[in-house]
Design a protein around this motif. Sequence first.
Motif, PDB file in Angstrom:
ATOM      1  N   ALA A  54       0.765  -0.999   0.016  1.00  0.00           N
ATOM      2  CA  ALA A  54       0.004  -0.086   0.010  1.00  0.00           C
ATOM      3  C   ALA A  54       0.780   1.311   0.023  1.00  0.00           C
ATOM      4  O   ALA A  54       0.550   2.281  -0.693  1.00  0.00           O
ATOM      5  CB  ALA A  54      -0.803   0.040   1.428  1.00  0.00           C
ATOM      6  N   ASP A  55       1.745   1.264   0.910  1.00  0.00           N
ATOM      7  CA  ASP A  55       2.694   2.627   0.838  1.00  0.00           C
ATOM      8  C   ASP A  55       3.582   2.752  -0.575  1.00  0.00           C
ATOM      9  O   ASP A  55       3.684   3.929  -0.945  1.00  0.00           O
ATOM     10  CB  ASP A  55       3.965   2.228   1.857  1.00  0.00           C
ATOM     11  N   ALA A  56       3.977   1.608  -1.291  1.00  0.00           N
ATOM     12  CA  ALA A  56       4.643   1.823  -2.572  1.00  0.00           C
ATOM     13  C   ALA A  56       3.723   2.116  -3.448  1.00  0.00           C
ATOM     14  O   ALA A  56       3.985   3.223  -4.243  1.00  0.00           O
ATOM     15  CB  ALA A  56       5.287   0.431  -2.767  1.00  0.00           C
ATOM     16  N   GLU A  60      -2.154   3.154 -13.604  1.00  0.00           N
ATOM     17  CA  GLU A  60      -1.845   2.010 -14.437  1.00  0.00           C
ATOM     18  C   GLU A  60      -0.542   1.689 -14.448  1.00  0.00           C
ATOM     19  O   GLU A  60      -0.042   0.485 -14.444  1.00  0.00           O
ATOM     20  CB  GLU A  60      -2.242   2.284 -15.811  1.00  0.00           C
ATOM     21  N   ALA A  61       0.381   2.654 -14.455  1.00  0.00           N
ATOM     22  CA  ALA A  61       1.702   2.541 -14.299  1.00  0.00           C
ATOM     23  C   ALA A  61       2.219   1.846 -13.238  1.00  0.00           C
ATOM     24  O   ALA A  61       3.168   0.928 -12.854  1.00  0.00           O
ATOM     25  CB  ALA A  61       2.466   3.809 -14.404  1.00  0.00           C
ATOM     26  N   ALA A  62       1.519   2.385 -11.908  1.00  0.00           N
ATOM     27  CA  ALA A  62       1.891   1.734 -10.490  1.00  0.00           C
ATOM     28  C   ALA A  62       1.435   0.420 -10.651  1.00  0.00           C
ATOM     29  O   ALA A  62       2.229  -0.358  -9.784  1.00  0.00           O
ATOM     30  CB  ALA A  62       1.145   2.741  -9.526  1.00  0.00           C
ATOM     31  N   VAL A  63       0.148   0.223 -10.970  1.00  0.00           N
ATOM     32  CA  VAL A  63      -0.249  -1.308 -10.898  1.00  0.00           C
ATOM     33  C   VAL A  63       0.806  -2.227 -11.677  1.00  0.00           C
ATOM     34  O   VAL A  63       1.411  -3.311 -11.129  1.00  0.00           O
ATOM     35  CB  VAL A  63      -1.321  -1.371 -11.404  1.00  0.00           C
ATOM     36  N   LYS A  64       1.305  -1.819 -12.793  1.00  0.00           N
ATOM     37  CA  LYS A  64       2.587  -2.649 -13.355  1.00  0.00           C
ATOM     38  C   LYS A  64       3.721  -2.589 -12.508  1.00  0.00           C
ATOM     39  O   LYS A  64       4.280  -3.828 -12.781  1.00  0.00           O
ATOM     40  CB  LYS A  64       2.540  -2.026 -14.938  1.00  0.00           C
ATOM     41  N   GLY A  84       7.018 -10.881  -6.008  1.00  0.00           N
ATOM     42  CA  GLY A  84       7.870 -12.147  -5.791  1.00  0.00           C
ATOM     43  C   GLY A  84       9.181 -11.655  -5.257  1.00  0.00           C
ATOM     44  O   GLY A  84      10.149 -12.516  -5.045  1.00  0.00           O
ATOM     45  N   SER A  85       9.613 -10.614  -5.482  1.00  0.00           N
ATOM     46  CA  SER A  85      10.885  -9.942  -5.335  1.00  0.00           C
ATOM     47  C   SER A  85      10.797  -9.087  -3.833  1.00  0.00           C
ATOM     48  O   SER A  85      11.152  -9.224  -2.828  1.00  0.00           O
ATOM     49  CB  SER A  85      11.483  -9.174  -6.378  1.00  0.00           C
ATOM     50  N   GLN A  86      10.087  -7.846  -4.194  1.00  0.00           N
ATOM     51  CA  GLN A  86       9.857  -6.799  -3.230  1.00  0.00           C
ATOM     52  C   GLN A  86       8.587  -7.179  -2.435  1.00  0.00           C
ATOM     53  O   GLN A  86       8.772  -7.015  -0.947  1.00  0.00           O
ATOM     54  CB  GLN A  86       9.807  -5.358  -3.589  1.00  0.00           C
TER      55      GLN A  86
END
Length: 788
Positions: A737-739, A756-760, A767-769
């Motif tokens: 949520a913070d990101a 949209e860019a944030a969702v991508k 799986g990483s962050q």
Amino acid sequence: MKDEYKTGEQLADELVRPCLGATDLEKKLRAEKLQLLAICDNINEIMYVSDPTTYEILFVNKTLRELHKKELVGSICYKEFQGRESPCEFCTNNVILKDKGKPYKWEHYNPLHGRNYMIEDIAIRWPDGRDVRFEFAVDITNHKKVEEAIRRRLEFMDIVKRISSRFVGVSNIDEAINDSLADIGIISGAGRAYLFYMSQDETTMSNTHEWCNDGVLPQKDTLQNVPNITLPWWMEKLHKGEVIHITDVSKLPREAQAERDLLEKQDIKSLISLPLYVNGKLSGFIGFDNVTGTGSWSDDDLALLRVSSEIIGNAYERKLVDEALRESENKYRTIFENTGTAIVILEEDNTISLVNSEFERYTGFGKEEIQGKKSLNEFLRDYSRGIKKHFPLVDNLPLNLESHLVDKMGNTKNVIINITRLPGTSKYVVSLLDITEQKRIEKQLKYLSFHDTLTGLYNRAFFEEEMRRLGNERHMPISIIMCDVDGLKLVNDTLGHHAGDELLVSASGIIKKCFRKSDIVARIGGDEFALILPNSNRNIAEKACCNIRNALAKYNAANTKNILSLSIGFAVKDDPSVSMAELFKEADNSMYREKLHHKESARNAIVQALTKALAARDFITEGHAERLRSLVASMAAAIGIPEYKIADLRLLAQFHDIGKVGVSDRILFKPGPLTPEERSEIELHCSIGHRIALAAPDLTPIADWILKHHEWWNGKGYPLGLKEQEIPLECRVLAIADAYDAMTSDRPYRKAITHEAAVKELERCAGSQFDPVLTPKFIRVLEDIRSF
């Protein structure tokens, strides 16, 4: 024999003899020349004349002849004065011949004499018309030694202060010991500085800490579990409490053959070592050695080693206690003329008849204003109080005095005065050496020995001295007031030691303004202040404490972001049988009782002030906290987190970045990329926030989450490097949520991006962050929110 090859006395004799048949003018000229030569020959400093072309010595005064104990005129200067076979590369002949008539000053160490000199050279015209070198040299060896001693003393005090302060509230004692060994090793010029500790059964010893100078090989790894029985000579001296001072390892006695073999194996040439005691018991030793050459160690080196031994021994004792407590917890769940000298010629009536340019510089008066017009007492401030009794000067010569010289502008210099008789006359030669800087350093040393460098108040040493001085009945009734700054450790841990220092300075200013000049106000510890009020009864002491509290309230009203809290206690002595130590203890106990009442309220006040600072820096404003609270609540509900935990999750959303109050604005609001050092500093906000939360009862439930809210799913986050399920669920929710909110909001270093860019970006980092299971669920929650 030519004139230029004769001494002053020989020249004087030959100048007087022709006067019998000469004219009055000739007699006067010869008499003046006689006087000047006699002056030169009887000045205590070194004077000589040489030919700059041939280096032949043309004249030397009595002082130089007596120093060399031979006739020097006609000899070569560089052979006699420097012991060389060719001219000196540092010879100033070319300099003074280039600027004739202009003196050249320089400082020189003469290896033949083993002395330091302040020298002034000048080209003058010799009677035969040639240009010659005239040199005047003042022995400044003792002055240089005093300067070096003062410099070493200041450096010593600074090292001791640094070592001592390093162990106050230290968390990593091993690092503090290593840093302290580096300090004492560097100041002593050692190759290695080290610490050895014995095993619990006292059968072996190990090199636990070591510092090595550049180019010196470390030996720590090879000196582990050394059997004590193999070094009997060394161990006997340690058990006797002796200092082991070896000036030449190769000359150790036969009974120390084992020690010699071990030391030579390490290439040690000389060393000094001191026993180390813990709880009154021999526990090891501290020392340093030299691998480049033999030689003795100075008293300052030994003094530094003694102080360091005591400080490190006490600190290591605390470490052993801490380690024992930790071990116990693991087992049982409990943790246990320009030469620097002014010269004047005095007449019998104290009138100055001749001065040099250095005296002009000292006083600001020209020769024409002094010679024949002024007396020495006009320049000496304390002439009437102490020096007058030595005039007229008859028998007790030479005479050395210390006085104050006043110049034309009224400024005062500290001077050492040397007075001697001009032979064959009623005149006196007086030299004055400026020791103002030396006196200033002495005064500074005295000030430092009795004052706290941070606050300017008296220190503990002065306070204890005053306790002894004021402990008699003449000063009764006498009161002692104790003050302690509440929550200083929390401020240091969260905002940094600079903020803690500012708090201490503010506290000292508040306290000092509340008392009389006759009262003793001192800082006696890290956060402790103590005051002695002579001739003060209980009413006066109570009123003084009330004044402090009132002043403190005014300060806090004007400084809401930097709340200051003091615990105050006092005690009054009106019974002669009560000692000052007992009075101090009673006041300290009184203060401690108040501190117990203040503890929680002071910590809460500090946390509230930090929260206000957080808001002022826009971490909670601009809607970020409210949006984040809404997002995590929606996400928590979607994945079935119980309602009672959602409340704590909302609190986490609001306060997860509270630790950033301890990070510089320069870094937080930097528009460009962070450097590795800046990134390391900003990563500290998790640990800082964790400490703040633990100090505030309302935030304690989320303290662990604040610490771990920047951990990554793949273990590459900070500060602990946790991964996957090791990371609390609440932290994984907050991270996503913070990101998202950060990406879709403007920041100092970039503009917001689209939903949209944030969702991508979230999908890319799953799986990483971010948690790969929670990420798609959060995206669906976003879609649900946007659909309304």
